[in-house]
Motif scaffolding. Structure first.
Motif, PDB file in Angstrom:
ATOM      1  N   ALA A  23       0.753  -1.340  -0.014  1.00  0.00           N
ATOM      2  CA  ALA A  23      -0.068   0.089   0.004  1.00  0.00           C
ATOM      3  C   ALA A  23       0.746   1.062   0.067  1.00  0.00           C
ATOM      4  CB  ALA A  23      -0.823  -0.003   1.394  1.00  0.00           C
ATOM      5  N   ALA A  24       1.856   1.293   0.902  1.00  0.00           N
ATOM      6  CA  ALA A  24       2.820   2.472   0.855  1.00  0.00           C
ATOM      7  C   ALA A  24       3.381   2.743  -0.635  1.00  0.00           C
ATOM      8  CB  ALA A  24       4.027   2.335   1.826  1.00  0.00           C
ATOM      9  N   CYS A  25       3.592   1.631  -1.222  1.00  0.00           N
ATOM     10  CA  CYS A  25       4.498   2.187  -2.568  1.00  0.00           C
ATOM     11  C   CYS A  25       3.417   2.100  -3.716  1.00  0.00           C
ATOM     12  CB  CYS A  25       5.200   0.944  -2.856  1.00  0.00           C
ATOM     13  SG  CYS A  25       6.918   0.664  -1.901  1.00  0.00           S
ATOM     14  N   SER A  26       2.084   2.522  -3.402  1.00  0.00           N
ATOM     15  CA  SER A  26       1.070   2.553  -4.372  1.00  0.00           C
ATOM     16  C   SER A  26       0.450   3.907  -4.373  1.00  0.00           C
ATOM     17  CB  SER A  26       0.033   1.478  -4.372  1.00  0.00           C
ATOM     18  OG  SER A  26      -0.415   1.562  -3.230  1.00  0.00           O
ATOM     19  N   ASP A  27       1.259   5.061  -3.571  1.00  0.00           N
ATOM     20  CA  ASP A  27       0.411   6.115  -3.719  1.00  0.00           C
ATOM     21  C   ASP A  27       0.711   6.896  -4.944  1.00  0.00           C
ATOM     22  OD1 ASP A  27       1.690   6.558  -0.221  1.00  0.00           O
ATOM     23  OD2 ASP A  27       0.007   5.903  -0.904  1.00  0.00           O
ATOM     24  N   ASP A  28      -0.341   7.665  -5.326  1.00  0.00           N
ATOM     25  CA  ASP A  28      -0.421   8.358  -6.573  1.00  0.00           C
ATOM     26  C   ASP A  28       0.226   9.592  -6.303  1.00  0.00           C
ATOM     27  OD1 ASP A  28      -0.677   9.163  -9.198  1.00  0.00           O
ATOM     28  OD2 ASP A  28      -2.843   9.285  -9.171  1.00  0.00           O
ATOM     29  N   LYS A  29       1.774   9.842  -6.426  1.00  0.00           N
ATOM     30  CA  LYS A  29       2.432  11.206  -6.187  1.00  0.00           C
ATOM     31  C   LYS A  29       3.165  11.448  -7.439  1.00  0.00           C
ATOM     32  CE  LYS A  29       2.155  11.258  -1.174  1.00  0.00           C
ATOM     33  NZ  LYS A  29       2.978  11.324  -0.277  1.00  0.00           N
ATOM     34  N   GLU A  37       3.397   9.868 -14.162  1.00  0.00           N
ATOM     35  CA  GLU A  37       2.603   8.817 -14.606  1.00  0.00           C
ATOM     36  C   GLU A  37       2.667   7.448 -13.775  1.00  0.00           C
ATOM     37  OE1 GLU A  37       3.757   8.090 -18.607  1.00  0.00           O
ATOM     38  OE2 GLU A  37       3.311  10.177 -19.554  1.00  0.00           O
ATOM     39  N   GLU A  38       1.631   6.669 -13.724  1.00  0.00           N
ATOM     40  CA  GLU A  38       1.652   5.531 -13.121  1.00  0.00           C
ATOM     41  C   GLU A  38       1.727   4.419 -14.065  1.00  0.00           C
ATOM     42  OE1 GLU A  38       0.756   7.256  -9.452  1.00  0.00           O
ATOM     43  OE2 GLU A  38       0.860   4.834  -9.760  1.00  0.00           O
ATOM     44  N   THR A  39       2.632   3.537 -13.484  1.00  0.00           N
ATOM     45  CA  THR A  39       2.831   2.114 -14.032  1.00  0.00           C
ATOM     46  C   THR A  39       2.355   1.093 -13.174  1.00  0.00           C
ATOM     47  OG1 THR A  39       4.812   3.011 -15.177  1.00  0.00           O
ATOM     48  CG2 THR A  39       4.565   0.760 -15.222  1.00  0.00           C
ATOM     49  N   ALA A  43       4.382   4.460  -9.114  1.00  0.00           N
ATOM     50  CA  ALA A  43       4.801   5.671 -10.158  1.00  0.00           C
ATOM     51  C   ALA A  43       5.810   5.332 -10.853  1.00  0.00           C
ATOM     52  CB  ALA A  43       5.018   6.803  -9.164  1.00  0.00           C
ATOM     53  N   ASN A  44       5.894   6.243 -11.927  1.00  0.00           N
ATOM     54  CA  ASN A  44       6.984   6.088 -12.937  1.00  0.00           C
ATOM     55  C   ASN A  44       8.092   6.586 -12.197  1.00  0.00           C
ATOM     56  OD1 ASN A  44       8.768   5.835 -14.946  1.00  0.00           O
ATOM     57  ND2 ASN A  44       7.717   7.099 -16.329  1.00  0.00           N
ATOM     58  N   LEU A  45       8.942   5.617 -11.734  1.00  0.00           N
ATOM     59  CA  LEU A  45      10.329   5.844 -11.140  1.00  0.00           C
ATOM     60  C   LEU A  45      11.408   5.691 -12.262  1.00  0.00           C
ATOM     61  CD1 LEU A  45       9.198   4.521  -7.606  1.00  0.00           C
ATOM     62  CD2 LEU A  45       9.222   6.915  -8.556  1.00  0.00           C
ATOM     63  N   GLU A  46      11.508   5.693 -13.559  1.00  0.00           N
ATOM     64  CA  GLU A  46      12.447   5.564 -14.197  1.00  0.00           C
ATOM     65  C   GLU A  46      13.013   6.791 -14.581  1.00  0.00           C
ATOM     66  OE1 GLU A  46      11.092   3.007 -17.534  1.00  0.00           O
ATOM     67  OE2 GLU A  46      10.325   1.506 -16.116  1.00  0.00           O
ATOM     68  N   ALA A 109      23.305  15.686  -6.623  1.00  0.00           N
ATOM     69  CA  ALA A 109      22.453  15.203  -7.392  1.00  0.00           C
ATOM     70  C   ALA A 109      22.450  13.733  -7.965  1.00  0.00           C
ATOM     71  CB  ALA A 109      22.152  15.996  -8.859  1.00  0.00           C
ATOM     72  N   PHE A 110      21.558  12.899  -7.931  1.00  0.00           N
ATOM     73  CA  PHE A 110      21.588  11.388  -8.374  1.00  0.00           C
ATOM     74  C   PHE A 110      20.935  11.443  -9.807  1.00  0.00           C
ATOM     75  CE2 PHE A 110      21.667  10.999  -3.956  1.00  0.00           C
ATOM     76  CZ  PHE A 110      22.924  10.384  -3.691  1.00  0.00           C
ATOM     77  N   LEU A 111      21.712  11.473 -10.896  1.00  0.00           N
ATOM     78  CA  LEU A 111      21.194  11.540 -12.440  1.00  0.00           C
ATOM     79  C   LEU A 111      20.733  10.189 -12.894  1.00  0.00           C
ATOM     80  CD1 LEU A 111      23.683  14.093 -13.751  1.00  0.00           C
ATOM     81  CD2 LEU A 111      21.676  14.401 -12.636  1.00  0.00           C
ATOM     82  N   ASN A 112      19.426  10.154 -13.531  1.00  0.00           N
ATOM     83  CA  ASN A 112      18.982   8.724 -14.414  1.00  0.00           C
ATOM     84  C   ASN A 112      18.944   7.669 -13.496  1.00  0.00           C
ATOM     85  OD1 ASN A 112      18.879  10.607 -16.758  1.00  0.00           O
ATOM     86  ND2 ASN A 112      21.256  10.115 -16.893  1.00  0.00           N
ATOM     87  N   VAL A 113      18.161   7.811 -12.195  1.00  0.00           N
ATOM     88  CA  VAL A 113      18.039   6.641 -11.366  1.00  0.00           C
ATOM     89  C   VAL A 113      16.830   6.308 -11.709  1.00  0.00           C
ATOM     90  CG1 VAL A 113      18.012   6.143  -8.913  1.00  0.00           C
ATOM     91  CG2 VAL A 113      19.645   7.959  -9.667  1.00  0.00           C
ATOM     92  N   THR A 114      16.647   4.660 -11.362  1.00  0.00           N
ATOM     93  CA  THR A 114      15.444   4.006 -11.587  1.00  0.00           C
ATOM     94  C   THR A 114      15.278   3.228 -10.398  1.00  0.00           C
ATOM     95  OG1 THR A 114      15.707   3.737 -13.950  1.00  0.00           O
ATOM     96  CG2 THR A 114      14.318   2.116 -12.822  1.00  0.00           C
ATOM     97  N   LEU A 115      13.987   3.606  -9.827  1.00  0.00           N
ATOM     98  CA  LEU A 115      13.823   2.964  -8.297  1.00  0.00           C
ATOM     99  C   LEU A 115      12.616   2.069  -8.560  1.00  0.00           C
ATOM    100  CD1 LEU A 115      13.754   6.225  -6.350  1.00  0.00           C
ATOM    101  CD2 LEU A 115      15.744   4.735  -6.497  1.00  0.00           C
TER     102      LEU A 115
END
Length: 601
Positions: A23-29, A37-39, A43-46, A109-115
């Motif tokens: 539930a915690a990782c499905s917040d729409d922010k 955008e949501e995937t 959320a889109n964390l790419e 800054a952390f650039l081009n990070v995918t979470l």
């Protein structure tokens, strides 16, 4: 990085139910610097950018003896930031991290990070292998355009991570952790956006926390690690904050060490405030602001002591309450004689008042009026001027808007025939010949050095010409019915303070000063001298007080000639001046220009 490894092991010890994490990782922010955008459920964390600043408070150029203005600045360039993802099921930190180096003004800054999940832990470690601990922040990368890291976010992160691993939602854990971390240090009503909305308050708060939680044992940093506050105590504190949201009343050694280090920071501020506020105002807006920052720091430290002594929160119900701060008696206890006073929602520190009576007198020579103070010492009343003498007696005195200073000879009613002048060399020529013979050059060059040396001889009172007995009185420049205090008068006054307040030598001299916001304990109202110095001067350097270092000297007064102890080895000699400041009275001889305080016959 040892503390970093310890932190990771500690927070990985508690698992969290998958359903809560899901539930915690499905917040729409939306994501800072990325897409909203949501995937699926995430959320889109790419390929996102995570950026922010790591901040600390420091005294510009401070080295202990001199101190610069307190400012909030970025962590040193070259500090390392490490980003750890949180496991979406357990909230444990990932085994691997993304590491970057902090640039100018603490920026990273952390650039081009995918979470996989928007929750991350970021550590910022200052340079040096002996750094006591890193700063950290537990963040939702979707919450802000810029992530802030400082000492407060570190305390919050410790507690928040423990809470989420125990089943608390992320949002609630962050809110609870902030409130508990602040309350643990006696801080209440601090706005969430204080860093932006009240930079003065933020500077004072961060500086106060850093003062009791220093990050390095080295003096090259703004705040060094004093001896009672060992790393073991720091680790106890952090562990308690994480597990309980508070650290006091967990370990008696920790409680004592905490009170000691807070009290040491307070003593530094007492020295700072022994210089009158008008002096800082004259130095310009930057120093006037610094003065206000430190006033607020006193209140923050008062809140910490109130928390340590269970005085409760200063609120409307407790307005005006006075709480006597307990004081230890063992070596290493630095608690001075303070009262905690609840005023306008904040605890304040006030020196304990000593019994005295204020009065006034008028100098018939020029009509100048002075405040006076009378104290009863061992059944004998002594009345002192509570202000420096301002009588312009002509030769040997210099007066301006700050008052008058007197040549020590003139002030005592003596002339140069009462002194023995001793020179390092028989003559200027002898000095020059000596250095040529040594084939060496003193600082400033031979001619300049010899000229200054011969112009500044060592001065010694000729005791065959001056009455230095215990019964001798010297009116000197004082009005009729008044005289110069002798060394015994000053020693008796300080002994009175120490006895009444049950304190040793230490910083007891500071009770003779008028020190806002602590007060004017015995009514003497002394104020300290100061100077501003600059580093890195060049021939075309233009001094600016805003870039200077402040040195606080205490104050010197003319005394009637008499015997006194003049060094730590107990050597006694004739003196005619006293220095009051730092931690003691120090007597010496000389014929310099200094103020005068008179005592009534």
């Amino acid at each position: 990085m040892k503390y970093l490894e310890m932190s990771r092991k500690f927070i990985c010890s508690v698992a969290m139910p998958l359903a809560l994490m899901f539930a915690a990782c499905s917040d729409d922010k939306s994501v800072a610097g990325g897409s909203a955008e949501e995937t699926g459920i995430y959320a889109n964390l790419e390929n996102i950018t995570i950026h922010g600043k790591a901040r600390m408070a420091k005294a510009l150029g401070g080295d202990g003896a001199s101190e610069g203005r307190i400012v909030v600045t970025g962590l040193e360039k070259g500090s390392v930031v490490s980003l750890y993802q949180l496991d979406p099921e357990t909230f444990a930190l990932s085994d691997s991290s993304i590491t970057e180096v902090i640039g100018d003004e603490g920026a990273f800054a952390f650039l081009n990070v995918t979470l996989e999940c928007p929750y991350v832990m970021i550590y910022a470690t200052r340079p040096g292998s002996e750094s006591a601990y890193p700063y950290s922040v537990l963040a939702d990368v979707r919450d802000a355009d810029e992530i802030n890291i400082d000492i407060l976010t570190h305390l919050e992160a410790l507690r928040a991570l423990y809470l989420v691993q125990s089943g608390t939602s992320f949002a609630q854990a962050k809110k609870q952790a902030r409130a508990e971390a602040l309350a643990a240090f006696g801080m209440y009503g601090v706005a969430d956006d204080i860093r932006v909305t009240d930079t003065l308050e933020y500077t004072a708060m961060i500086s106060s926390l850093m003062g009791v939680l220093p990050t390095s044992i080295y003096s090259i940093y703004s705040i060094s690690l004093p001896w009672p506050w060992e790393n073991s105590n720091m680790n106890k504190l952090f562990t308690a904050v994480a597990e309980r949201g508070a650290f006091l009343n967990v370990d008696s050694e920790l409680d004592k060490s905490f009170v000691d280090i807070v009290s040491q920071q307070v003593d530094k501020l007492r020295m700072y405030f022994s210089v009158p506020a008008t002096a800082y105002q004259k130095l310009g807006d930057d120093w006037s602001r610094d003065y206000q920052v430190r006033l607020r720091m006193v209140e923050f430290y008062a809140g910490m002591l109130a928390a340590a002594f269970d005085a409760g929160q200063c609120d409307q119900e407790h307005e005006g309450n006075v709480f006597e701060a307990p004081r230890g008696t063992e070596k290493g206890d630095y608690m001075a004689a303070y009262d905690l006073v609840c005023r306008s929602g904040n605890w304040n520190l006030a020196h304990k008042e000593l019994e005295h009576s204020m009065g006034s007198m008028t100098d018939s020579r020029d009509g100048q009026a002075y405040k006076t103070v009378t104290v009863d010492i061992d059944g004998v009343s002594r009345t002192w001027m509570a202000e420096d003498l301002r009588y312009d007696g002509g030769e040997g005195v210099s007066c301006d808007e700050d008052g008058c200073i007197y040549n020590s000879l003139v002030a005592a009613g003596l002339d140069s025939s009462y002194f023995i002048f001793k020179y390092e060399y028989e003559s200027y020529e002898a000095c020059v010949d000596y250095w040529h013979a040594e084939n060496a050059v003193p600082y400033g060059g031979i001619e300049d050095y010899c000229e200054k040396t011969m112009a500044d001889p060592w001065v010694q009172l000729d005791v065959t010409k001056v009455d230095v007995s215990d019964t001798a009185t010297h009116q000197g420049v004082c009005p009729d019915g008044w005289r110069l205090p002798n060394p015994r008068d000053w020693e008796s006054l300080l002994s009175f303070v120490q006895t009444k307040l049950d304190i040793d030598g230490g910083s007891s001299v500071l009770y003779l000063f008028d020190i806002p916001p602590f007060g004017n304990s015995v009514g003497m109202g002394l104020t300290a001298r100061y100077s501003i110095m600059w580093l890195g001067q060049t021939p075309d350097f233009v001094p600016s007080p805003s870039q200077g270092l402040l040195s606080v000297y205490g104050v010197d007064f003319v005394t009637a000639p008499g015997y006194a102890v003049i060094d730590d080895d107990g050597w006694t000699d004739v003196v005619n001046r006293v220095h009051i400041g730092g931690w003691e009275l120090k007597f010496s001889q000389g014929n310099s220009q200094i103020p005068v305080r008179c005592i009534k016959n």
